[in-house]
Design an enzyme around this catalytic site. Sequence first.
Site, PDB file in Angstrom:
ATOM      1  N   SER A 157      -9.108   1.353   8.141  1.00 29.39           N
ATOM      2  CA  SER A 157      -8.459   0.981   9.400  1.00 29.39           C
ATOM      3  C   SER A 157      -7.327  -0.004   9.117  1.00 29.39           C
ATOM      4  CB  SER A 157      -9.472   0.363  10.373  1.00 29.39           C
ATOM      5  OG  SER A 157     -10.124  -0.724   9.771  1.00 29.39           O
ATOM      6  N   LYS A 161      10.344 -18.387   7.283  1.00 31.29           N
ATOM      7  CA  LYS A 161      10.832 -17.505   8.367  1.00 31.29           C
ATOM      8  C   LYS A 161      10.499 -16.049   8.092  1.00 31.29           C
ATOM      9  CE  LYS A 161      12.876 -21.210   9.985  1.00 31.29           C
ATOM     10  NZ  LYS A 161      12.194 -22.004  11.029  1.00 31.29           N
ATOM     11  N   GLU A 167      -8.239 -15.449  -3.643  1.00 32.76           N
ATOM     12  CA  GLU A 167      -9.299 -14.892  -2.806  1.00 32.76           C
ATOM     13  C   GLU A 167      -9.750 -15.903  -1.762  1.00 32.76           C
ATOM     14  OE1 GLU A 167     -12.765 -13.867  -5.100  1.00 32.76           O
ATOM     15  OE2 GLU A 167     -12.706 -11.795  -4.392  1.00 32.76           O
ATOM     16  N   LYS A 206       0.816  -1.219   0.000  1.00 35.56           N
ATOM     17  CA  LYS A 206       0.000   0.000   0.000  1.00 35.56           C
ATOM     18  C   LYS A 206       0.848   1.268   0.000  1.00 35.56           C
ATOM     19  CE  LYS A 206      -4.269  -1.784   0.571  1.00 35.56           C
ATOM     20  NZ  LYS A 206      -5.438  -1.461  -0.271  1.00 35.56           N
TER      21      LYS A 206
END
Lengths: 326, 326
Positions: A84, A280, A210, A59
């Site tokens: 949020s 990891k 999805e 993002k």
Amino acid sequence: MPESPLPARPTLDDVRAAARRIEPFVHRTPIARCAAIDALAGGDVHLKCENLQKVGAFKARGAMNAVRLLDDETASRGVVTHSSGNHAQALAWAARSRDIPAHIVMPTTAPAVKRRAVEGYGGIVHDCEPTLADRLATCERVARETGGSIIPPYDDDRIIAGQGTLALELLGQVPDLEAVVVPVGGGGLISGVATVVKALAPQVRVIGAEPALADDAARSKAAGSIQPHAGDPTATIADGLRTTLGARTFPIIRELVDEIVTVDEAAIGRALRLVLERSKLVIEPSAAVGVAVATDPMFRTRGHRTIGVVLCGGNLDLARLPDLLG
Amino acid sequence: MPESPLPARPTLDDVRAAARRIEPFVHRTPIARCAAIDALAGGDVHLKCENLQKVGAFKARGAMNAVRLLDDETASRGVVTHSSGNHAQALAWAARSRDIPAHIVMPTTAPAVKRRAVEGYGGIVHDCEPTLADRLATCERVARETGGSIIPPYDDDRIIAGQGTLALELLGQVPDLEAVVVPVGGGGLISGVATVVKALAPQVRVIGAEPALADDAARSKAAGSIQPHAGDPTATIADGLRTTLGARTFPIIRELVDEIVTVDEAAIGRALRLVLERSKLVIEPSAAVGVAVATDPMFRTRGHRTIGVVLCGGNLDLARLPDLLG
């Protein structure tokens, strides 16, 4: 199906311009490999580590592109969004790099940790009721009062072009790529990726991943028009993928994405454990959805030898991990 | 302090030979960076990612070196060790690469997951009582019965030379290194690292990192002779560092290591959370000990601008994570 005329949409050139614009601010994220994942996938899986991106998710790319595209006067009034999730942090981070305010509308029910994360990047949190209607209304009110520019989380050409920059990197990092698996929420990421891949390497299959509980993209792609989720999207652990496609992202997905594959919650949990234990790498459940598709026995039968999987984010809530792993 | 004569010990050439020997089998692990860790450390911290090494720990290096050094006839009788930790998995993995048996003596109290991990690499588990005496006795009995070669976990020159190979990589990856922080359990890793660093870049400080509850190296270094832990080593979450120095590792540490720094359990837990949340890397608590030292406010006052920290392993028990994070 009759061809419907498409509105203008982001092009490869837009993505290339975005890449130049955001390059000083974002990471060229590395590719990780994992023998255990390769064995399950029956091919070479190249994990594109956007969990190692700034703010821990892809993002950062779209938000930075959108913020950098504002002219100085517009930018000075700040940016506004309702989120949020990772977009909220990314926008606050991008706005801080330009020293402009970021107004983030967030429901009162959002976890305190999400609020603190946004504030940690200098964002200003505005409360709203936990309904889509109040989120949108509050967002518009804040934009009106501040004169700030609304930067949507995915249904925006600046965002789509920014997210697409990771595909420019991926094609350079994995020249013999045969398929790329991309988690799908609102579709900003896969729209950008498909724009690049189908322009530069059209033989590479672009596959959306999805949760079966949030399968609007699979259903929309099959129907040829935007459809709601069939399941209960609030029930998937992949909380970043609960949103639905938008008016800007759906036409790109309809035309350029080859396929959307859904996976169930058990497969997502197994993939999350697999990446944590064997690669990891810390990823969030939404990123595990792509790994779940690539390691699905059905998917394996397609015989892709070189597969890219976008690990879209790493913002895992450690306190919830025992629940997430089942 | 009077100089005591040192027995012959591994040299830089031994480490270089080990590097050539194991190169086809192990990863040249990457360096990770993290702005949040840099900010706390007050310098550039370069994380040497042995959590991404084969079997998830640096132990792969020494075990592979030891296994490759056996002549064919000796090797054919297999290898034997007592360990319930990363050395056990590493030895089983290395033995499998040569198609020879690995006999791993493990206390009946070891978690089932550790046993399965060794068996997953083809190792043969032999039960013993959970006492050091019975571990040693069982190990010797198995070696006698099978004719196998005992490969100790750290107090062995082949192991020390193998572990040192990571320092050859680190010096190449971070040319302006000023200090390197290395977690200390039995001392095999830091002995190998110090051997390389003090031969090639003696100005670089080699700093051991130890839990305060398992502080035998700090006490031994201060006393000039091997000392026991002062605390209760079973109480540290850094379970890989509960062992004590050995006759081969202590002299190297006494002469070549600049300093041992201890950190408390709260600092180890904070460092573990820091790496998981901000670096997005899965590490085990022992690896967090090095990060806890590098981000200690006292350590910061020393003004090192470029610091290497060895993330020694990534075999984190996810089920225990809530306890580990406190």
